[in-house]
Design an enzyme around this catalytic site. Sequence first.
Site, PDB file in Angstrom:
ATOM      1  N   ALA A 175     -51.810 -22.643  33.945  1.00  0.00           N
ATOM      2  CA  ALA A 175     -51.263 -23.791  33.235  1.00  0.00           C
ATOM      3  C   ALA A 175     -50.171 -24.448  34.065  1.00  0.00           C
ATOM      4  CB  ALA A 175     -50.728 -23.346  31.877  1.00  0.00           C
ATOM      5  N   ASP A 225     -45.419 -26.893  20.645  1.00  0.00           N
ATOM      6  CA  ASP A 225     -46.498 -27.226  21.578  1.00  0.00           C
ATOM      7  C   ASP A 225     -47.829 -26.642  21.102  1.00  0.00           C
ATOM      8  OD1 ASP A 225     -47.485 -28.417  23.860  1.00  0.00           O
ATOM      9  OD2 ASP A 225     -47.037 -26.723  25.166  1.00  0.00           O
ATOM     10  N   LEU A 231     -46.866 -24.272  34.011  1.00  0.00           N
ATOM     11  CA  LEU A 231     -45.682 -23.525  34.425  1.00  0.00           C
ATOM     12  C   LEU A 231     -45.995 -22.118  34.922  1.00  0.00           C
ATOM     13  CD1 LEU A 231     -43.215 -24.530  31.545  1.00  0.00           C
ATOM     14  CD2 LEU A 231     -43.706 -25.716  33.687  1.00  0.00           C
TER      15      LEU A 231
END
Length: 553
Positions: free
Chosen positions: A132, A286, A134
């Site tokens: 992803a 999120d 990060l």
Amino acid sequence: MTTYSPGRDLRWLLLRPWVLVGRLVEVLWQLGSLAVVLVIQGSSPKPEVQKRLAQKILATLTGLGPCFIKVGQSLSTRPDLVRRDWLEQLTQLQDNLPPFPHAIALATIEQELGGPADQLFEHFPGHPVAAASLGQVYKAQLADGHWVAVKVQRPNLPYLLRRDLVIIRLLAVAAAPVLPLNLGFGLGDIIDEFGRSLFAEIDYRQEADNAERFAQLFSHNPEVTVPRVERLLSAERVLTTSWINGTKLQERQVLEARQLDPSALIRTGVIAGLQQLLEFGYFHADPHPGNLFALPGKTGALGHVAYVDFGMMDSISDSDRLTLTGAVVHLINRDFASLAKDFVDLGFLNPNTDLAPIVPALEEVLGGALGDNVGSFNFKAITDRFSELMYAYPFRVPARFALIIRAVVSQEGLALRLDPSFRIIRVAYPYVAKRLLAGDTAEMREKLLEVLFDSEGRLQLERLESLLAVVENDESAVGAELLPVAGAGLKLLLGQEGRSIRERLLLTLVRDDRLNTEDLRGLLELLGRTFAPQRMVRRLRDQLFTRLNPLAA
């Protein structure tokens, strides 16, 4: 420096003009080139052209790095704003990005956990299962046989985030005056909130705390699963949790092929989101499809879901929670004067704002979107019209609501992806109605009084009837929802907590120095109609038949 500070970070980048100028030119060139291509080819009816455009959007955002990938992730949850053929590419930003070198991940694990991966884990794979914005995730096995998810952070993240946040903020504040929204300087505040959440997200120790707090809040909710944190195998840049065997909430066809009910899963996601915002005051900001998994099983009409990735979390104050709950009620009751005051209390309007011209504007925009019933309400219609309202009136988006709006928009976007006809308010209002009628907290009892009695103390029977009808027709009902709600309401009315309601009822009966039984008679008639034995038996029979006969649905 592991925290975000806009002033300090701006000075940091200004002292490195070679970094600032080089990156600014790169960002403007990449976004400008993309904009030109979209303007020229965006209206093409050819599928192959649209596929190439989607691939270019994906490549541009991926190439620009984590901050821009986060923007793309937000867009990937909005099928009502982005073409569906583009969404297929943008969803790859959630957990299908290019991984960073495996050797760097192993070095990070050894540095953070004090030992090599092959000694800390019974089995550690040679490649990640997902990557992803990060970090990237490995599926490893512990010595006791349990499988775990090991998230390892991308290298050099603080530097990359700090650099790009300064540039995004400079560009956004410069462009704010020409944007078609009356945001003003508030846009910088919203980006600051985004920046603070990003820097909180890259401290995996904080994420571990978040996950355990979230798990505690849902510990008595069988519909929501939260992975267990392995504290001894977690640190600032490495996080190890139990492995979730589930299906991503991404494609309706995939869910149905695995005998999972998309509508039941949507209801669970929305109700869990409402609990977070309006009950717990602590929420997952999120909830995109990469962070929510469908699990087997159902509890009544609710599916089972698992949350992962607790880096982006936020809290909401008690006063804001209460005001938001009231705003939902005011919206459904079409009490736009009270709704305007809610906007003031929440900070969307200045306290000195003249509300006289705003109330009819709210009625035109929100009343039209609401239509004739709750089910016709949708946020897409509101956001389209609200843009005009914010441009014409002195609305502002408070910085503290940036993540709340993101969470709600992501939640509705996910739901629309699985069911284009879904209306979030159709689930939200029954949830609020049941909490109001149960009066399980002091704040709910206060709001119940506000709903049931007008400013002159008269009982608003039509509002009570509306609340009861919403509960009775709740799509997420596990059974005959009116019975437990009625029981809770009766307990409230006769108990110590119901003293204020009893006093208001007595004041209604004795009004203008004379006994007035009209409201009481109307109340008794309403309760008699609603809880008539024949009606309740018929409803129980219908619900039982529906649950036993799958063809009835």
